[in-house]
Design a protein around this motif. Sequence first.
Motif, PDB file in Angstrom:
ATOM      1  N   PRO A1011      89.421 -22.051  75.504  1.00  0.00           N
ATOM      2  CA  PRO A1011      89.761 -23.476  75.366  1.00  0.00           C
ATOM      3  C   PRO A1011      90.765 -23.961  76.406  1.00  0.00           C
ATOM      4  CG  PRO A1011      89.727 -22.408  73.219  1.00  0.00           C
ATOM      5  CD  PRO A1011      89.587 -21.308  74.236  1.00  0.00           C
ATOM      6  N   GLU A1012      91.759 -23.156  76.769  1.00  0.00           N
ATOM      7  CA  GLU A1012      92.764 -23.619  77.731  1.00  0.00           C
ATOM      8  C   GLU A1012      92.154 -23.931  79.086  1.00  0.00           C
ATOM      9  OE1 GLU A1012      92.943 -20.955  75.894  1.00  0.00           O
ATOM     10  OE2 GLU A1012      94.568 -21.429  74.476  1.00  0.00           O
ATOM     11  N   PHE A1013      91.095 -23.199  79.448  1.00  0.00           N
ATOM     12  CA  PHE A1013      90.460 -23.427  80.743  1.00  0.00           C
ATOM     13  C   PHE A1013      89.391 -24.536  80.679  1.00  0.00           C
ATOM     14  CE2 PHE A1013      91.228 -18.642  81.636  1.00  0.00           C
ATOM     15  CZ  PHE A1013      92.577 -18.912  81.863  1.00  0.00           C
ATOM     16  N   ALA A1014      89.032 -24.995  79.475  1.00  0.00           N
ATOM     17  CA  ALA A1014      87.955 -25.984  79.319  1.00  0.00           C
ATOM     18  C   ALA A1014      88.465 -27.418  79.272  1.00  0.00           C
ATOM     19  CB  ALA A1014      87.157 -25.690  78.052  1.00  0.00           C
ATOM     20  N   ILE A1015      89.793 -27.633  79.290  1.00  0.00           N
ATOM     21  CA  ILE A1015      90.333 -29.001  79.185  1.00  0.00           C
ATOM     22  C   ILE A1015      89.877 -29.858  80.362  1.00  0.00           C
ATOM     23  CG2 ILE A1015      92.455 -30.360  79.174  1.00  0.00           C
ATOM     24  CD1 ILE A1015      93.822 -28.063  77.734  1.00  0.00           C
ATOM     25  N   HIS A1016      89.850 -29.283  81.539  1.00  0.00           N
ATOM     26  CA  HIS A1016      89.479 -30.034  82.739  1.00  0.00           C
ATOM     27  C   HIS A1016      88.064 -30.612  82.626  1.00  0.00           C
ATOM     28  CE1 HIS A1016      88.407 -29.904  87.293  1.00  0.00           C
ATOM     29  NE2 HIS A1016      88.716 -31.127  86.909  1.00  0.00           N
ATOM     30  N   TYR A1017      87.077 -29.748  82.341  1.00  0.00           N
ATOM     31  CA  TYR A1017      85.692 -30.222  82.236  1.00  0.00           C
ATOM     32  C   TYR A1017      85.495 -31.108  80.995  1.00  0.00           C
ATOM     33  CZ  TYR A1017      83.729 -27.459  86.056  1.00  0.00           C
ATOM     34  OH  TYR A1017      83.399 -26.964  87.300  1.00  0.00           O
ATOM     35  N   THR A1018      86.323 -30.902  79.965  1.00  0.00           N
ATOM     36  CA  THR A1018      86.252 -31.780  78.792  1.00  0.00           C
ATOM     37  C   THR A1018      86.639 -33.201  79.159  1.00  0.00           C
ATOM     38  OG1 THR A1018      86.774 -29.926  77.327  1.00  0.00           O
ATOM     39  CG2 THR A1018      87.081 -32.141  76.441  1.00  0.00           C
ATOM     40  N   LEU A1019      87.653 -33.336  80.044  1.00  0.00           N
ATOM     41  CA  LEU A1019      88.036 -34.677  80.519  1.00  0.00           C
ATOM     42  C   LEU A1019      86.890 -35.342  81.276  1.00  0.00           C
ATOM     43  CD1 LEU A1019      91.693 -34.013  81.750  1.00  0.00           C
ATOM     44  CD2 LEU A1019      91.007 -35.556  79.906  1.00  0.00           C
ATOM     45  N   VAL A1020      86.196 -34.578  82.107  1.00  0.00           N
ATOM     46  CA  VAL A1020      85.056 -35.130  82.869  1.00  0.00           C
ATOM     47  C   VAL A1020      83.958 -35.594  81.915  1.00  0.00           C
ATOM     48  CG1 VAL A1020      83.276 -34.608  84.575  1.00  0.00           C
ATOM     49  CG2 VAL A1020      85.577 -33.672  84.859  1.00  0.00           C
ATOM     50  N   TYR A1021      83.622 -34.729  80.942  1.00  0.00           N
ATOM     51  CA  TYR A1021      82.574 -35.103  79.978  1.00  0.00           C
ATOM     52  C   TYR A1021      82.994 -36.307  79.131  1.00  0.00           C
ATOM     53  CZ  TYR A1021      80.429 -35.046  75.390  1.00  0.00           C
ATOM     54  OH  TYR A1021      79.847 -35.433  74.219  1.00  0.00           O
ATOM     55  N   HIS A1022      84.239 -36.317  78.668  1.00  0.00           N
ATOM     56  CA  HIS A1022      84.715 -37.399  77.802  1.00  0.00           C
ATOM     57  C   HIS A1022      84.703 -38.736  78.545  1.00  0.00           C
ATOM     58  CE1 HIS A1022      86.581 -39.314  74.472  1.00  0.00           C
ATOM     59  NE2 HIS A1022      87.775 -39.466  75.042  1.00  0.00           N
ATOM     60  N   LEU A1023      85.116 -38.725  79.822  1.00  0.00           N
ATOM     61  CA  LEU A1023      85.087 -39.959  80.606  1.00  0.00           C
ATOM     62  C   LEU A1023      83.651 -40.461  80.782  1.00  0.00           C
ATOM     63  CD1 LEU A1023      86.557 -42.064  82.356  1.00  0.00           C
ATOM     64  CD2 LEU A1023      86.205 -40.537  84.314  1.00  0.00           C
ATOM     65  N   THR A1024      82.724 -39.535  81.048  1.00  0.00           N
ATOM     66  CA  THR A1024      81.311 -39.924  81.221  1.00  0.00           C
ATOM     67  C   THR A1024      80.769 -40.550  79.941  1.00  0.00           C
ATOM     68  OG1 THR A1024      81.030 -38.082  82.774  1.00  0.00           O
ATOM     69  CG2 THR A1024      79.033 -39.101  81.884  1.00  0.00           C
ATOM     70  N   ALA A1025      81.100 -39.948  78.791  1.00  0.00           N
ATOM     71  CA  ALA A1025      80.633 -40.487  77.515  1.00  0.00           C
ATOM     72  C   ALA A1025      81.243 -41.859  77.226  1.00  0.00           C
ATOM     73  CB  ALA A1025      80.946 -39.511  76.392  1.00  0.00           C
ATOM     74  N   MET A1026      82.538 -42.041  77.531  1.00  0.00           N
ATOM     75  CA  MET A1026      83.184 -43.331  77.297  1.00  0.00           C
ATOM     76  C   MET A1026      82.632 -44.397  78.235  1.00  0.00           C
ATOM     77  SD  MET A1026      85.004 -42.873  74.715  1.00  0.00           S
ATOM     78  CE  MET A1026      85.688 -44.523  74.729  1.00  0.00           C
ATOM     79  N   PHE A1027      82.301 -43.997  79.470  1.00  0.00           N
ATOM     80  CA  PHE A1027      81.648 -44.939  80.386  1.00  0.00           C
ATOM     81  C   PHE A1027      80.337 -45.454  79.769  1.00  0.00           C
ATOM     82  CE2 PHE A1027      83.779 -43.440  84.515  1.00  0.00           C
ATOM     83  CZ  PHE A1027      84.521 -44.609  84.602  1.00  0.00           C
ATOM     84  N   GLN A1028      79.595 -44.568  79.142  1.00  0.00           N
ATOM     85  CA  GLN A1028      78.338 -44.973  78.525  1.00  0.00           C
ATOM     86  C   GLN A1028      78.561 -46.009  77.424  1.00  0.00           C
ATOM     87  OE1 GLN A1028      76.412 -41.162  77.436  1.00  0.00           O
ATOM     88  NE2 GLN A1028      74.680 -41.959  78.577  1.00  0.00           N
ATOM     89  N   ILE A1029      79.553 -45.769  76.572  1.00  0.00           N
ATOM     90  CA  ILE A1029      79.792 -46.674  75.446  1.00  0.00           C
ATOM     91  C   ILE A1029      80.235 -48.051  75.948  1.00  0.00           C
ATOM     92  CG2 ILE A1029      81.206 -47.062  73.389  1.00  0.00           C
ATOM     93  CD1 ILE A1029      81.269 -44.007  73.023  1.00  0.00           C
ATOM     94  N   VAL A1030      81.177 -48.086  76.921  1.00  0.00           N
ATOM     95  CA  VAL A1030      81.648 -49.365  77.472  1.00  0.00           C
ATOM     96  C   VAL A1030      80.512 -50.074  78.197  1.00  0.00           C
ATOM     97  CG1 VAL A1030      83.226 -50.434  79.113  1.00  0.00           C
ATOM     98  CG2 VAL A1030      84.035 -48.591  77.640  1.00  0.00           C
TER      99      VAL A1030
END
Length: 1112
Positions: A1011-1030
């Motif tokens: 999990p500690e190493f996955a925060i970076h890619y989680t931010l990328v995925y989360h931003l992409t998903a939020m872009f979709q919703i907006v």
Amino acid sequence: MEEQRFQISYPQMQSMFDTANLSSGQSAEILHQLGDVESIMVKLETDSKNGIAEVEGRQEQFGSNRLEPPKLSPFYKCMYKQTKDFCIRILAFATVIMFMMAFFSEEPFEQIVQAFSILIAICAVVIIGAMTDYRKEKQFRQLYLEQEEQQKKLFQVVRNGNVNQMNHLDLLVGDIITIKPGDNITVDGLLLEGTETVEVDESMISGLTDTISKQPISKGLNCFIRGGSNIFEGTAKVVVLAVGSSTYSNRMKHDNQQKEEGEEELIHDERSPLAKALETLAKFLVFIGCMSALAMFIVLELYMVRELNELQEKIFSQFALKKVLSDFIDAFLIIVLSIPEGLPLIVTLSLAFSIAKLRQHDIVIRNLHVCQVLGGVDTLCFDKTGTLTYNNLKVSNLHVANEERVNNIPPHDPLFRILSEAILSTNSAFLPDEIAKQLRFNEQLDLNSNTNKKTQEHAKMLQSVNDASKKSDWSGNRLDVALIDYLEVKLRREFVVEYLQDLKNQIRKTIPLNNYGFHAEILQVRGDKYRIVLKGKAKDIIEKCNQLNISIPDNQNFQIYEPGNFTIQYCAYSNMTTECAELEKNAVLNYNSQSLKTISFAYKDVQIPNLIEQDWQQLLTQNNFTYIGTIAMRDDIRQEAKRLDSALKMGNMSVMILTGDTRVNTVNVANCDQADAEIQRTSEHLPKSSQLVNQQEIVIDPSTGEEQKSAQIISSIIECPKDEVQPLLSNDYESQYMKQHSFSNLLILNFQEYVIRIRKILKESNIYYTHQEVNERNIVSKIPEIQNDTLACDKVSKLNNQLQILADLNQHQKHQFLEVYSNINQSTIGYIGDGNNDAIALQTASVGITLGKTATNIARECSGIILMNDKLDGIELCMKYGRNIFLNIKRFIYFQLSFFLNSIAIMLTSSIVLKQQPYTVLEVIWLSLVQDIFSAVALSTEVPQDDILKRTKPAKRGENIIDKFLLQMTCTQAAFQYLATLIVLFLTPSIFGIEPSYKHDLHALGAEFIPEFAIHYTLVYHLTAMFQIVNLVCSRRIGQHEYNVFDGIHKNKPFTIMIVGLLIIQQVIIYAGGKYFKTAQLTIWQNMFCLCLSFGALLVFWLSKYLYSIRK
């Protein structure tokens, strides 16, 4: 095999009524082979006086006259039809590939989930589309049954010596029925006895627009009458020889349906440009995805080869094969994202949603593809009578004794009584059985006790006559109904019914309209004294008169008719001078200029020693009749039609009227605010027909000199070929003053003048044409073929654009015009009609619209949309939902393309720079579901805005569904999202002080999740998903000047629920996704950072829209 009761060949009897046999004379030979009529009737166990005695066995051998309602397609067939879509086949192929990959993957769960997600999308599209189709067919079947129940046709039938009124559905072979004017025949049979001729309209069977004269078998062999015919004049007895599906018209209809079933796909492709555009877009997206995936796979494999050289590994080692499979999965993810599973879904859901909403407004969509075409309709053509008007004539004017006396003529005046005698003796209207029985019942009651009730009934009757939207109690020819309704205003119904019956009893001979140009009834006064009563066009009647009735006090001395004391009415008269004749003609012209229909009456008393041997031609061609008067009737314009045109014109649509009526009777539906009274009187190019409002009366001056008329004809002859001269030499004085001039770029022509103008254009372009379009009477009947000449097509297109009213059209000429207009102007045409003569035009137009209550069964079957409540406002609503379907698809394309371009760019950049993907398979699956399935569901429920017709334009044929403005907006949004995602991909490790995920290759097959190493890619995925919703919220308003993306969002509950649900699920994935999605829990600041950055998409959306709108 059980022996048949009736020893006669049913197929042979049916063949007598085939068009080919009737034209070649074979029908008479077949009749001779079967024996004479008496022989046939003996075999059928019937006779003309007593009819059939027993009905047993007839229905089993010959069938019933009840037609089976339209069959419902099985649900599995509706589903199979949906699977023919190109996008569905692509999705099915992708599903198979994903299942195959699961067998070779170390983590098959992810591939199986991906395959099932695509399979769910396929099932959703197929099931929803099939349910919509099935529901539509079920609704139309129910509509058919309701209409069949409501529109009962009653015939007088003789059975076992008794005369009864019987429903046409209960008729059997061998029945003897009586036909009369106004009847619509539903069986095939032979005319036995009746009037000398029976005028029949077979236009819906044979295509002949003129009425056909039939004779009883005793007077000729033209005695075959077919189902689908309308009786215009004459009465006769008919022996029924074919019923139900065995009649010629129904056999022909069945053959056409079987032929159309094989051409269904061709028709769908031809009328659904939207389907073609979406298929092209789907192929383009898949092609881009495949090319991007191939490029990415090649780059990754080049990196792998270099890595193998550094590690000194063999190409076919386990490490290499594992790396190839991992790279193939990463590349295939791009193909997964490019597959537009939401594209067919947004279309299907939008269609289903629109059809359901329209059904709530009593609008039935018969064909799904009609909804796809609605958004492209740029021209609406209206039939006039019964569509723009109520088709419910009401008497408005009465001209007798050289003066207007519609309101000031008392019912006891002999002048009125002689008019009543003429109206009733030539009238074919009748009261339905229910009303007639109630009338007889009321007569048996005490008159004193029913005085108040009768007063109330008379008041209701008067209100019905004055209200154009209310139908009369009487049935039959609508002109005759209007005349008898007028009499009921002056006289009580009981009086009118008895007067009508007494006059009918005195009729000794009927001469139909087509024989001499007018209708004639011969009434016996006493002995060899007879009265001939004429009813016909004012021009013909006035020319036949040398006397006219006058109104003087001495008229009061004449005896008038009273019930129980029948007498022929007499009245004072005088010579009809030239001045009197001109005064009557002027009155008729004034009525016609107000779009009033006129009918005139005359009579003369004669002595006829022998009624059978009398030379009727000599009597009827003499000009020594006494003129009674002229009655004018109005057919009011529908109230909603008066405001419909302005709404349609604001929607960038052209509106025109195609009518079989004359120009003079049509121009009063036009707005006259662009012309003064003088131009209105003399120019044929009157104001726009589409501005449907009442205006001041148009008066045509009849005093044009013969020199002016001759000069007009000569100047026209100089410009026209020889075969075009005949129409100009017409003696119809109602149209001789209409000249050919343009006015304010608006044009009103009749069909012949339209063809003449096209011929001139072809002549100027040196294009030669044949004269086959001129019929035997030298009257233009066909539009010449226009070849592929650019100059000629441009001129014809300009002519069509100016045209507002095209008059004097029959059903085949409407078809010709619609084809020419559609091909030359590249237009998508909607046609609105309600009669049998509109059936061909309803099929020819891209969208056929008809009325639910007043339209004929044939018109309903040929249409794609039915306005059940007969309200023309429904047309505007249909156009709104049609445009909205296009808008919903554009909204979805904007949303999908912006995400598609951003995600592909990020994945390609990552593969080249980082040699790995920032997204896991399950993350891509979720993003794909949001991109396609959920977004399609959310956007398909957008209802059309009130100003949608004003803001949008019809989609033209061949027009790219992605216009320049939409493409600019999409690319700008994708570029911003790409740059923002790059910032998160490369700069967030330093911003938040976290470990870069790409250093540990967490998304490789078999990699351990930390999990500690996955925060970076989680931010990328989360931003992409939020872009979709907006971006999904922004997609609601993609118009140039639509900035408030939250406008009306609270009214769209499915959309609001979808947005809130996506936000909740996204947070669940971030904080509880764990090792399945390979996501790590974010801090509040990291979550807020992605949220704020995603709202930048909204700012870019507003800014880019403003800048591109200014440029445009």
